[in-house]
Design a protein around this motif. Structure first.
Motif, PDB file in Angstrom:
ATOM      1  N   GLY A 138       9.795   2.095 -14.345  1.00  0.00           N
ATOM      2  CA  GLY A 138       9.174   3.215 -13.670  1.00  0.00           C
ATOM      3  C   GLY A 138       7.679   3.012 -13.548  1.00  0.00           C
ATOM      4  N   SER A 139       7.101   3.522 -12.470  1.00  0.00           N
ATOM      5  CA  SER A 139       5.690   3.303 -12.197  1.00  0.00           C
ATOM      6  C   SER A 139       4.823   4.313 -12.934  1.00  0.00           C
ATOM      7  CB  SER A 139       5.425   3.394 -10.695  1.00  0.00           C
ATOM      8  OG  SER A 139       4.049   3.236 -10.428  1.00  0.00           O
ATOM      9  N   CYS A 140       3.871   3.788 -13.701  1.00  0.00           N
ATOM     10  CA  CYS A 140       2.907   4.635 -14.409  1.00  0.00           C
ATOM     11  C   CYS A 140       1.496   4.475 -13.865  1.00  0.00           C
ATOM     12  CB  CYS A 140       2.896   4.299 -15.901  1.00  0.00           C
ATOM     13  SG  CYS A 140       4.369   4.825 -16.787  1.00  0.00           S
ATOM     14  N   MET A 141       1.318   3.564 -12.910  1.00  0.00           N
ATOM     15  CA  MET A 141      -0.032   3.230 -12.458  1.00  0.00           C
ATOM     16  C   MET A 141      -0.031   2.951 -10.965  1.00  0.00           C
ATOM     17  SD  MET A 141      -2.447   0.170 -13.927  1.00  0.00           S
ATOM     18  CE  MET A 141      -4.085  -0.126 -13.240  1.00  0.00           C
ATOM     19  N   GLY A 142      -1.023   3.451 -10.268  1.00  0.00           N
ATOM     20  CA  GLY A 142      -1.193   3.141  -8.862  1.00  0.00           C
ATOM     21  C   GLY A 142      -1.773   1.751  -8.691  1.00  0.00           C
ATOM     22  N   LEU A 143      -1.094   0.927  -7.912  1.00  0.00           N
ATOM     23  CA  LEU A 143      -1.527  -0.460  -7.732  1.00  0.00           C
ATOM     24  C   LEU A 143      -0.967  -0.963  -6.417  1.00  0.00           C
ATOM     25  CD1 LEU A 143      -3.214  -2.207  -9.721  1.00  0.00           C
ATOM     26  CD2 LEU A 143      -1.107  -3.357 -10.345  1.00  0.00           C
ATOM     27  N   LEU A 144      -1.830  -1.565  -5.596  1.00  0.00           N
ATOM     28  CA  LEU A 144      -1.434  -2.055  -4.280  1.00  0.00           C
ATOM     29  C   LEU A 144      -0.748  -0.922  -3.508  1.00  0.00           C
ATOM     30  CD1 LEU A 144      -0.328  -5.666  -5.280  1.00  0.00           C
ATOM     31  CD2 LEU A 144      -2.484  -4.942  -4.251  1.00  0.00           C
ATOM     32  N   GLY A 145       0.485  -1.130  -3.019  1.00  0.00           N
ATOM     33  CA  GLY A 145       1.127  -0.093  -2.213  1.00  0.00           C
ATOM     34  C   GLY A 145       1.977   0.867  -3.009  1.00  0.00           C
ATOM     35  N   VAL A 146       1.867   0.837  -4.336  1.00  0.00           N
ATOM     36  CA  VAL A 146       2.738   1.641  -5.198  1.00  0.00           C
ATOM     37  C   VAL A 146       1.921   2.734  -5.888  1.00  0.00           C
ATOM     38  CG1 VAL A 146       4.378   1.584  -7.107  1.00  0.00           C
ATOM     39  CG2 VAL A 146       4.169  -0.395  -5.578  1.00  0.00           C
ATOM     40  N   ILE A 377       1.169  -5.786   4.427  1.00  0.00           N
ATOM     41  CA  ILE A 377       0.168  -6.383   3.541  1.00  0.00           C
ATOM     42  C   ILE A 377      -1.235  -6.006   3.996  1.00  0.00           C
ATOM     43  CG2 ILE A 377      -0.769  -8.552   2.679  1.00  0.00           C
ATOM     44  CD1 ILE A 377       1.940  -7.900   1.520  1.00  0.00           C
ATOM     45  N   GLU A 378      -1.459  -6.023   5.293  1.00  0.00           N
ATOM     46  CA  GLU A 378      -2.778  -5.666   5.812  1.00  0.00           C
ATOM     47  C   GLU A 378      -3.148  -4.243   5.431  1.00  0.00           C
ATOM     48  OE1 GLU A 378      -4.928  -6.414  10.020  1.00  0.00           O
ATOM     49  OE2 GLU A 378      -3.342  -4.891  10.077  1.00  0.00           O
ATOM     50  N   GLU A 379      -2.210  -3.319   5.556  1.00  0.00           N
ATOM     51  CA  GLU A 379      -2.488  -1.932   5.203  1.00  0.00           C
ATOM     52  C   GLU A 379      -2.745  -1.771   3.711  1.00  0.00           C
ATOM     53  OE1 GLU A 379       0.113   0.275   8.752  1.00  0.00           O
ATOM     54  OE2 GLU A 379       0.921   0.146   6.699  1.00  0.00           O
ATOM     55  N   VAL A 380      -1.979  -2.492   2.902  1.00  0.00           N
ATOM     56  CA  VAL A 380      -2.176  -2.425   1.448  1.00  0.00           C
ATOM     57  C   VAL A 380      -3.591  -2.844   1.079  1.00  0.00           C
ATOM     58  CG1 VAL A 380      -1.563  -3.541  -0.734  1.00  0.00           C
ATOM     59  CG2 VAL A 380       0.238  -2.712   0.782  1.00  0.00           C
ATOM     60  N   TYR A 381      -4.033  -3.985   1.586  1.00  0.00           N
ATOM     61  CA  TYR A 381      -5.339  -4.500   1.178  1.00  0.00           C
ATOM     62  C   TYR A 381      -6.488  -3.759   1.838  1.00  0.00           C
ATOM     63  CZ  TYR A 381      -3.433  -8.020  -1.832  1.00  0.00           C
ATOM     64  OH  TYR A 381      -2.803  -8.639  -2.884  1.00  0.00           O
ATOM     65  N   ALA A 382      -6.244  -3.149   2.992  1.00  0.00           N
ATOM     66  CA  ALA A 382      -7.264  -2.277   3.575  1.00  0.00           C
ATOM     67  C   ALA A 382      -7.489  -1.070   2.668  1.00  0.00           C
ATOM     68  CB  ALA A 382      -6.839  -1.837   4.968  1.00  0.00           C
ATOM     69  N   ARG A 383      -6.388  -0.449   2.211  1.00  0.00           N
ATOM     70  CA  ARG A 383      -6.513   0.717   1.341  1.00  0.00           C
ATOM     71  C   ARG A 383      -7.172   0.352   0.009  1.00  0.00           C
ATOM     72  NH1 ARG A 383      -2.058   4.708  -1.340  1.00  0.00           N
ATOM     73  NH2 ARG A 383      -1.470   2.764  -2.360  1.00  0.00           N
ATOM     74  N   GLU A 384      -6.871  -0.860  -0.483  1.00  0.00           N
ATOM     75  CA  GLU A 384      -7.471  -1.293  -1.744  1.00  0.00           C
ATOM     76  C   GLU A 384      -8.988  -1.412  -1.639  1.00  0.00           C
ATOM     77  OE1 GLU A 384      -6.207  -1.951  -4.900  1.00  0.00           O
ATOM     78  OE2 GLU A 384      -4.478  -0.870  -4.110  1.00  0.00           O
ATOM     79  N   THR A 458      -6.412 -13.715  -6.365  1.00  0.00           N
ATOM     80  CA  THR A 458      -7.860 -13.559  -6.205  1.00  0.00           C
ATOM     81  C   THR A 458      -8.233 -12.512  -5.154  1.00  0.00           C
ATOM     82  OG1 THR A 458      -8.126 -15.214  -4.441  1.00  0.00           O
ATOM     83  CG2 THR A 458      -8.110 -16.021  -6.702  1.00  0.00           C
ATOM     84  N   TRP A 459      -7.294 -12.067  -4.318  1.00  0.00           N
ATOM     85  CA  TRP A 459      -7.631 -11.138  -3.240  1.00  0.00           C
ATOM     86  C   TRP A 459      -8.150  -9.826  -3.819  1.00  0.00           C
ATOM     87  CZ3 TRP A 459      -2.330 -12.198  -0.532  1.00  0.00           C
ATOM     88  CH2 TRP A 459      -2.387 -13.452   0.098  1.00  0.00           C
ATOM     89  N   ALA A 460      -9.302  -9.408  -3.367  1.00  0.00           N
ATOM     90  CA  ALA A 460      -9.962  -8.230  -3.933  1.00  0.00           C
ATOM     91  C   ALA A 460      -9.099  -6.987  -3.778  1.00  0.00           C
ATOM     92  CB  ALA A 460     -11.315  -8.032  -3.263  1.00  0.00           C
ATOM     93  N   ALA A 461      -8.701  -6.419  -4.897  1.00  0.00           N
ATOM     94  CA  ALA A 461      -7.884  -5.216  -4.968  1.00  0.00           C
ATOM     95  C   ALA A 461      -7.901  -4.774  -6.424  1.00  0.00           C
ATOM     96  CB  ALA A 461      -6.453  -5.495  -4.510  1.00  0.00           C
ATOM     97  N   ARG A 462      -7.343  -3.629  -6.714  1.00  0.00           N
ATOM     98  CA  ARG A 462      -7.254  -3.219  -8.125  1.00  0.00           C
ATOM     99  C   ARG A 462      -6.420  -4.211  -8.929  1.00  0.00           C
ATOM    100  NH1 ARG A 462      -4.917   2.641  -7.189  1.00  0.00           N
ATOM    101  NH2 ARG A 462      -3.883   1.405  -5.574  1.00  0.00           N
ATOM    102  N   SER A 463      -5.576  -4.968  -8.252  1.00  0.00           N
ATOM    103  CA  SER A 463      -4.742  -5.971  -8.916  1.00  0.00           C
ATOM    104  C   SER A 463      -5.489  -7.258  -9.212  1.00  0.00           C
ATOM    105  CB  SER A 463      -3.528  -6.291  -8.041  1.00  0.00           C
ATOM    106  OG  SER A 463      -3.958  -6.753  -6.766  1.00  0.00           O
TER     107      SER A 463
END
Length: 728
Positions: A138-146, A377-384, A458-463
């Motif tokens: 179960g998800s406890c943390m917001g990360l990428l598209g989740v 993927i583009e939308e995920v990394y834009a939001r990040e 390495t892609w800049a995101a919370r991940s």
């Protein structure tokens, strides 16, 4: 778009926190307790307790973490657990919890620790909570598209506190021992270097993808792995004072076994259950598998396609690890008079935030999303990029624990295997394990040189958004914390010298580069002449080198550098007309991959092809494919070539000998090239480049090791001795 929409995080109100605290203090805990034994107290007597709490989601469907895009689960394949181990001496008490979760946010864990501290009196900085990294929790943390699951987060908050309290209340006199097993068949590098002509695009539309996960599936696209693996299975075994198994805390560096859309504890849960059945069935024994440094690790060895299907499913994999663990523990020596200690450090680190151009790009895409989650993927990394820009920085937690002569370090990041190896090698305690994803998740921390290769990690995101220098800072902090809990300085490991190393030593080289550094930029000269070299950018470190059994006298690995278009720049001002070089090469390029497969040695001034320069490499499609070639001068003329084709991805010994008006090149002790070209005049350049040509053309894509420079002519017998690791 509102700030609350941008963040998409679960907000817990103060009233709700108070209600949860009240619920926690009054709830009944259904866990396994280890009863307190009545024994006389002794000085520094070790005590331990263990407990298991079920943390399987209760409300379905539940958001599942572990993927780039959001997904849901509505069934359970195997339950999830929080497995806790409490340890204490006469003065200190601490608790380690390992949870079947992909990732847990720091604020949630801090709240759980605070709840547990109110009940137990244990300081929150003496609690370690880490995730196993199952991709089916179960998800406890917001990360990428989740996003975090709003029902599961408060449930997990209470259950983690329950686990800490239960383990602390179960404490009884105990004894502890340490064991380790090597399990190289169970872990491997998933991040591979791509060929320079096969660079792909990142989510931002730029051609930066020089390395990526699972690229090794297609051998034609890659040159080799980007780093080392850590095959050590570490085990801290805890028994009652009477010798009954109480708990085992294991640690292994392997990411996860399989993905899916049902709740499942992955191999971590199976390992714990099978270990209990093997060591202490029908008892209160608690098996715990913690996550070692696995940011660039997976189970599939892409160097050996014949082994990809060796494991007949996840059960066979977990059972194999259990057998290794049980065998290793047979010889453990236990001690009950151990001190325990624990320290914590919290460090604020910057995110790699977007520049104005990227931020404008991101905002245009996110505005079109509206209220829906990212679907590409583009939308995920834009939001990040929006998240990173709003946050700017985050807090990273490091801890160190000492249990007698056993050490534990933890990082709140997805840490590469090389970082775990660095910490273990420098730890004041030879028995040290490193637990990642502990006390939060601040994303991947590639070593600085790995950022140059790009890729998902390495892609800049919370991940993966921390500053480029995060990895050395975190590694150094962990080592420093281990110094604090031991009161001893770090170790500076030095490779043992096997017969091959001693053979080089006896021949008294002018400079000798073992290339076994954990990081650049300095390549240490192992002679007393202090002619250190400088690694340029685009080199990665600590991969396996040739003939470990010959270059090392113990069971350690010989290490080598992997050149990804960068060079090793060395300076030898005393070189004259006669000199020699011995080195080991490992070519990552296909022999027909480009016009010249790669240059691995160059004698010239920098940034140019001078008239009297000399270069040694392997030929490609322009001629002499796969064979040693020697080039001289500014016109790129190959003056000589060998006759033997050199296989890709194999270690080969090469020697280069120059004397008045002639050169010779040897392959594995046998002469391949001899030329007396008139242009080989006695010009002495100070610079020797390894891993590339002086003008950076067709630089080496592969590994080099054990580079020895001699200010004299090596004899045929000496070359043969160096190639075959014989005494001369």
């Amino acid at each position: 778009m509102s700030q609350s929409h941008n963040r998409r995080c679960f907000v817990q109100t103060a009233n709700a926190v108070a209600i949860e605290a009240a619920m926690f203090l009054s709830c009944t805990v259904f866990v396994i307790f280890c009863p307190l034994a009545a024994v006389p107290a002794i000085a520094n007597s070790l005590q331990a307790g263990a407990a298991v709490v079920d943390v399987t989601p209760q409300t379905f469907p539940v958001i599942v973490t572990g993927s780039v895009l959001s997904r849901m689960a509505d069934s359970v394949t195997s339950p999830l657990s929080a497995r806790a181990l409490a340890l204490a001496d006469d003065d200190t008490k601490l608790v380690i919890v390992v949870v079947d979760s992909c990732t847990l946010p720091r604020d949630l864990l801090d709240e759980s620790k605070e709840l547990a501290s109110r009940k137990t009196g244990i300081p929150t900085d003496h609690m370690l909570i880490s995730a196993t990294h199952t991709h089916r929790a179960g998800s406890c943390m917001g990360l990428l598209g989740v996003s975090p699951d709003p029902n599961y987060v408060p449930f997990m908050r209470l259950k983690l506190a329950d686990a800490i309290v239960a383990a602390a209340e179960a404490i009884e006199p105990a004894r502890v021992g340490f064991a380790r097993a090597m399990a190289p068949e169970y872990t491997a590098l998933r991040r591979w270097i791509r060929r320079p002509d096969r660079i792909a695009k990142d989510p931002f539309g730029n051609e930066t993808l020089r390395a990526n996960m699972h690229a090794g599936r297609n051998w034609d696209d890659v040159t080799g792995e980007s780093g080392p693996e850590d095959p050590e299975l570490s085990l801290i075994s805890v028994q009652t004072r009477g010798g009954k198994p109480l708990a085992v805390l294991a640690n292994f560096s392997m990411h996860y076994f399989e993905d899916g859309n049902s709740i499942d504890a992955d191999y971590f849960g199976i390992f714990c259950d099978v270990l209990k059945q093997k060591l202490a069935p029908k008892t209160n024994f608690v098996g715990i598998m913690s996550h070692g440094c696995s940011g660039d690790i997976w189970r599939m060895d892409y160097t050996r396609p014949d082994t990809w299907d060796d494991f007949e499913g996840i059960d066979a994999y977990a059972n194999g690890l259990v057998k290794l663990a049980a065998d290793a523990m047979e010889g453990i020596k236990y001690h009950d008079d151990l001190e325990v200690a624990m320290v914590e450090r919290r460090m604020t680190m910057k995110y790699r935030t977007p520049d104005n151009q990227r931020l404008l790009w991101a905002r245009r895409i996110v505005e079109k999303l509206g209220d829906r989650l990212p679907a590409t993927i583009e939308e995920v990394y834009a939001r990040e990029q929006i998240f990173l820009d709003e946050a700017q920085e985050t807090e990273v937690v490091m801890q160190a624990i000492r249990i007698g002569d056993i050490g534990i370090a933890s990082t709140s990041t997805e840490t590469y295997a090389i970082t775990g190896l660095k910490i273990k090698a420098a730890s004041p305690l030879e028995k040290t394990m490193v637990i990642e994803l502990a006390n939060g998740n601040s994303g991947y921390i590639p070593p600085p040189e790995q950022h140059l290769f790009g890729g998902y990690n390495t892609w800049a995101a919370r991940s993966a958004g921390l500053e480029v220098t995060a990895e050395p800072k975190i590694a150094a902090s962990c080592i420093n914390l281990l110094e604090q809990v031991t009161g001893k300085p770090l170790r500076r490991p030095k490779r043992s010298r096997g017969p091959a190393a001693k053979a080089i030593e006896r021949m008294k080289p002018l400079a000798w580069y073992c290339l076994d550094e954990f990081a650049g930029p300095r390549a240490i000269d192992s002679t007393a002449n202090h002619l250190d070299g400088i690694y340029e950018s685009h080199v990665t470190y600590y991969l396996e080198g040739p003939h470990s059994d010959q270059f090392c006298s113990s069971k350690e690995k010989n290490r080598a550098a992997m050149f990804v278009g960068g060079r090793l720049h060395t300076r030898h001002p005393t070189l004259s007309e006669s000199w020699s070089v011995s080195l080991w090469i490992w070519n990552g390029m296909p022999n027909n991959g480009r016009e010249v497969s790669g240059w691995f040695m160059s004698h010239s001034d920098d940034n140019t092809l001078s008239a009297f320069s000399t270069h040694l490499g392997i030929g490609g499609t322009s001629g002499f494919t796969g064979r040693l070639i020697i080039q001289q001068g500014i016109d790129g003329k190959i003056i000589a070539a060998g006759s033997s084709e050199i296989p890709r991805w194999t270690w080969q010994h090469v020697a280069f000998v120059r004397e008045a008006g002639s050169v010779r090149a040897y392959l594995n002790g046998k002469q391949e090239i001899a030329t007396s070209a008139a242009t080989l005049t006695p010009v002495s350049y100070e610079h020797l480049f390894f891993g590339g040509r002086s003008d950076n053309s067709a630089n080496w894509e592969g590994r080099l090791d054990e580079i020895a420079v001699f200010d004299r002519v090596l004899t045929t017998e000496e070359v043969a001795a160096l190639a075959t690791n014989r005494k001369n």
